[in-house]
Design an enzyme around this catalytic site. Structure first.
Site, PDB file in Angstrom:
ATOM      1  N   LEU A 133       0.827  -1.209   0.000  1.00 43.05           N
ATOM      2  CA  LEU A 133       0.000   0.000   0.000  1.00 43.05           C
ATOM      3  C   LEU A 133       0.860   1.258   0.000  1.00 43.05           C
ATOM      4  CD1 LEU A 133      -2.802   1.365   0.182  1.00 43.05           C
ATOM      5  CD2 LEU A 133      -2.616   1.183   2.684  1.00 43.05           C
ATOM      6  N   GLU A 135       3.593   4.073  -0.543  1.00 41.45           N
ATOM      7  CA  GLU A 135       4.419   4.460  -1.680  1.00 41.45           C
ATOM      8  C   GLU A 135       5.457   5.481  -1.251  1.00 41.45           C
ATOM      9  OE1 GLU A 135       1.037   3.696  -5.122  1.00 41.45           O
ATOM     10  OE2 GLU A 135       2.043   5.647  -5.016  1.00 41.45           O
ATOM     11  N   CYS A 240      -7.930  -3.673   6.448  1.00 41.55           N
ATOM     12  CA  CYS A 240      -6.815  -4.599   6.718  1.00 41.55           C
ATOM     13  C   CYS A 240      -5.859  -3.979   7.727  1.00 41.55           C
ATOM     14  CB  CYS A 240      -6.083  -4.944   5.432  1.00 41.55           C
ATOM     15  SG  CYS A 240      -7.086  -5.731   4.150  1.00 41.55           S
ATOM     16  N   ALA A 244      -4.282  -5.227  11.516  1.00 46.72           N
ATOM     17  CA  ALA A 244      -2.875  -5.260  11.916  1.00 46.72           C
ATOM     18  C   ALA A 244      -2.622  -4.388  13.133  1.00 46.72           C
ATOM     19  CB  ALA A 244      -2.000  -4.826  10.749  1.00 46.72           C
ATOM     20  N   GLU A 365       1.810   1.649  10.230  1.00 44.36           N
ATOM     21  CA  GLU A 365       0.378   1.367  10.459  1.00 44.36           C
ATOM     22  C   GLU A 365      -0.338   2.601  11.018  1.00 44.36           C
ATOM     23  OE1 GLU A 365      -0.609  -1.415   9.345  1.00 44.36           O
ATOM     24  OE2 GLU A 365       1.052  -2.822   9.494  1.00 44.36           O
TER      25      GLU A 365
END
Length: 386
Positions: A133, A135, A240, A244, A365
């Site tokens: 995800l 970048e 998602c 996590a 995260e």
């Protein structure tokens, strides 16, 4: 030596199954990981064979149902993450990415064929997954991603770069998120697909016992069957990430507990001015403050675990847990290092290794700033991201 969690009798609020999960994971780590982790950290090495051992223990995707997954409840999964991160954040990161990002993305959004192909192999540790995800120019703002997926007949063609991808260089399959003319979509890109290359990020000062990589996609051609059919929009990858982050808010408590154990043991044996440094008031104040902070973080994690077990956990509540527990764990790691004095900078002792690792956990995260704004929006109803 007193267990810091005995201060508030925390083990008594766990179920027998939860205590068994903790004990089983802790025994494995004592036998397999703790004797080696300092060397792995120093060498910047993650032993790939650990994946199968973790799979045999049932830790990979353990909170998912079916396809060889253990189907353990959320709190049990959190406690496993606590023990894993008590050994090293890099190990917990591997398990989190494998189970809560790679496997969860397939389990939640994949087709029946995708699930059958990948989930049993990933659960067993026979395959490794990663989650693309972030970048180079878009971390906290994933909506600005430049990776594109364009239709070409019956196929999709992907171009772009992902970075800071845990497991990237050793992954057998990557869940890659790309912008399309219809919004963000997810794709499964197997290792060896023409146009996909990886480059491991070297010279890290943190999470050294973990593989971190860049993914480069140059005219990667995929069939429609590679797209995650149920993933539509940015909410899919963000869901998602919430999975996590739940593991992280437990894991950080484990790192902090391990640091406090080290500080307590050292303070009891280190003699200065004729007696153990544990007997001095300033040291006891440090130990007491850290024990209170640790137990508070543990109670927060358990509360959020119970909410998740009931299906009532909201994203902003995950942000509260991640923000508080990582911040407190990092403060505990740094304070424990001071009790160890000069010896604290040696890899013989865990606190500074944990502190280095937690510097990454603090910002991945979702940075502390982003989680603060998530909480602020929940309190005020106003988004302040821009």
């Amino acid at each position: 030596m007193t267990d810091p969690f005995d201060l508030l009798d925390i083990p008594t609020v766990l179920t027998d199954e939860e205590r068994d999960i903790q004990a089983t994971v802790a025994r494995f780590l004592d036998d397999r990981v703790r004797p080696n982790i300092a060397a792995w950290f120093a060498e910047g090495h993650f032993p790939r064979e650990l994946a199968r051992e973790l799979g045999e223990l049932g830790l990979l995707g353990m909170h998912l149902d079916g396809y060889g997954c253990a189907g353990v409840h959320a709190t049990g999964y959190g406690l496993a993450c606590l023990e894993l991160e008590a050994a090293d954040s890099g190990l917990r990161s591997f398990v989190s990415v494998q189970g809560s990002l790679s496997m969860f993305s397939i389990w939640r959004y994949g087709s029946p064929a995708q699930k059958e192909e990948w989930l049993p192999r990933l659960a067993a540790g026979n395959a490794i997954g990663c989650f693309g995800l972030t970048e180079p120019d878009f971390g906290s703002d994933p909506a600005g991603m430049r990776t594109r997926a364009v239709r070409d007949g019956a196929d999709w063609v992907l171009n772009g770069t992902k970075t800071w991808i845990t497991n990237g260089g050793i992954a057998d399959v990557a869940t890659v998120w790309a912008a399309t003319e219809d919004g963000v979509r997810g794709f499964l890109v197997p290792r060896g697909t023409p146009g996909l290359s990886t480059h491991d990020i070297e010279n890290k000062l943190s999470l050294r016992a973990s593989v971190t990589s860049e993914l480069h996609l140059s005219d990667v051609r995929l069939p429609e069957s590679a797209r995650l059919p149920a993933a539509r929009g940015l909410s899919a990858p963000l869901s998602c990430l919430s999975e996590a982050r739940f593991g992280i808010l437990f894991g950080a408590v484990g790192a902090a507990r391990d640091c406090l154990h080290a500080a307590l043991s050292y303070a009891d044996s280190r003699v200065q001015f004729g007696r153990p440094v544990a007997g001095f008031q300033l040291t006891q104040r440090k130990l007491a403050d850290m024990a209170v902070s640790l137990n508070t973080a543990m109670l927060l994690a358990l509360h959020l675990g119970r909410l998740k077990d009931r299906g009532d956990l909201r994203p902003e509540q995950v942000s509260v847990g991640k923000l508080n527990n990582v911040r407190e764990a990092l403060a505990i790691a740094r304070e424990c290092r001071t009790i160890l004095g000069a010896n604290g900078i040696s890899l013989e002792y865990a606190p500074l290794r944990h502190a280095n690792n937690l510097e990454s956990v603090l910002t991945y995260e979702g940075t502390s700033e982003i989680h603060t704004l998530v909480i602020g929006q929940a309190l005020t109803g106003l988004a302040a991201y821009r």
